[in-house]
Motif scaffolding. Sequence first.
Motif, short mmCIF file in Angstrom:
data_model
loop_
_atom_site.label_atom_id
_atom_site.label_comp_id
_atom_site.label_asym_id
_atom_site.label_seq_id
_atom_site.Cartn_x
_atom_site.Cartn_y
_atom_site.Cartn_z
N SER B 88 -13.17 44.34 15.71
CA SER B 88 -12.67 43.88 14.41
C SER B 88 -12.17 42.44 14.44
O SER B 88 -11.71 41.94 13.43
N ILE B 89 -12.27 41.77 15.58
CA ILE B 89 -11.90 40.35 15.60
C ILE B 89 -13.14 39.46 15.47
O ILE B 89 -13.17 38.56 14.63
N CYS B 116 -11.60 38.73 22.92
CA CYS B 116 -11.02 38.50 21.59
C CYS B 116 -9.54 38.84 21.56
O CYS B 116 -8.72 38.07 21.06
N VAL B 119 -6.86 36.44 23.48
CA VAL B 119 -6.39 35.21 22.81
C VAL B 119 -5.32 35.57 21.78
O VAL B 119 -4.30 34.90 21.66
N TRP B 120 -5.56 36.66 21.03
CA TRP B 120 -4.59 37.08 20.00
C TRP B 120 -3.26 37.46 20.64
O TRP B 120 -2.20 37.03 20.21
N PRO B 128 -3.87 44.03 15.89
CA PRO B 128 -4.39 43.43 14.65
C PRO B 128 -4.73 44.47 13.59
O PRO B 128 -4.67 44.17 12.40
N VAL B 129 -5.06 45.68 14.00
CA VAL B 129 -5.46 46.69 13.02
C VAL B 129 -4.26 47.41 12.42
O VAL B 129 -4.12 47.49 11.20
N ARG B 131 -0.82 46.92 13.43
CA ARG B 131 0.42 46.15 13.56
C ARG B 131 1.48 46.83 14.42
O ARG B 131 2.65 46.43 14.38
#
Lengths: 151, 157
Positions: B88-89, B116, B119-120, B128-129, B131
């Motif tokens: 999803s990134i 991916c 780095v986040w 990211p999905v 939280r």
Amino acid sequence: MESRILKEYKDSRSLQSQYILALDPISTDDLTHWECTIKGPLHSPFANHTFKLRIDIPQTYPLTTPICKFEPFAMPHPNVNFETGEICLDILDTNWSPVFNIQYIVEAIVWLLNEPNFKSPLNLDLANLLRFDDLKAYHDLISYHLNNSAK
Amino acid sequence: MSSYHEEHNTSPHTQSNPQGRREIRSEFRNLYEQLTPTDPTLISLLASLLPPELQEEWGKKSNEGCSQAFIDSLPRVPKDKIPNDLCSICFENFREDEYPLVIELPHCSHKFDLQCISVWLSSNSTCPVCRDKVNHNAKLDIDTTEAELEEDWGMYG
């Protein structure tokens, strides 16, 4: 990350949305600058008007958020700076996540038009009218600006 | 009567040197006209005007990422269990990569390309999905591995 924006470009070619009338890169040679035309949501003071959004994609996208602005002096809304078009929206700031894409951002902005929040104002006049629940003055001031900027 | 600093439990450190603050302010004013408002030089100048206690807070806030050790320890998904799904990134299918390196976040099981997500996570500490805080029980994880190691030593010792 260039391939991701290329994917979004391809997806945007077949985009069908009630409120997104156009979502295109300004030049197909450079997919980092986009322009979007949205329709004001029904049952909001912005119905029957269209608005242009400018979206700039940073090199670090999708790890950092795109910069989205309305045109200057075009969007009278409690969470939009009227002079600059700057938008205050949590997902464009601290609540950004790389799973969001350009289309999602635009849909969130359309949603914001319907759901103004007077607690994080960029337009104090409108935010105060909303805070004190003076909805007639709120709608009148928005219409005044919208009808003036259309000329 | 107690002073402002006593009431707020801070030290008058920054006010003991008004000359220094004035210099920083005028330097800031000069630079502000030359640089963009988000330039790191300007931000660090502003930060140096804060009382030391707040500077500490500031430092914490700008460094919310996970440690490299934590990122390296994220569980890899075995090749035969990699789902036919998009990261999803980067929006690429995991399986389209000839040598996929896919990880699963321990807290919520959301899967990402290692490249991916690293780095986040180097500047954030949420999935990211969903939280969720990803390193919520990171310390606990490390503790259990150490305990297991010790057990192993006992067995072979």
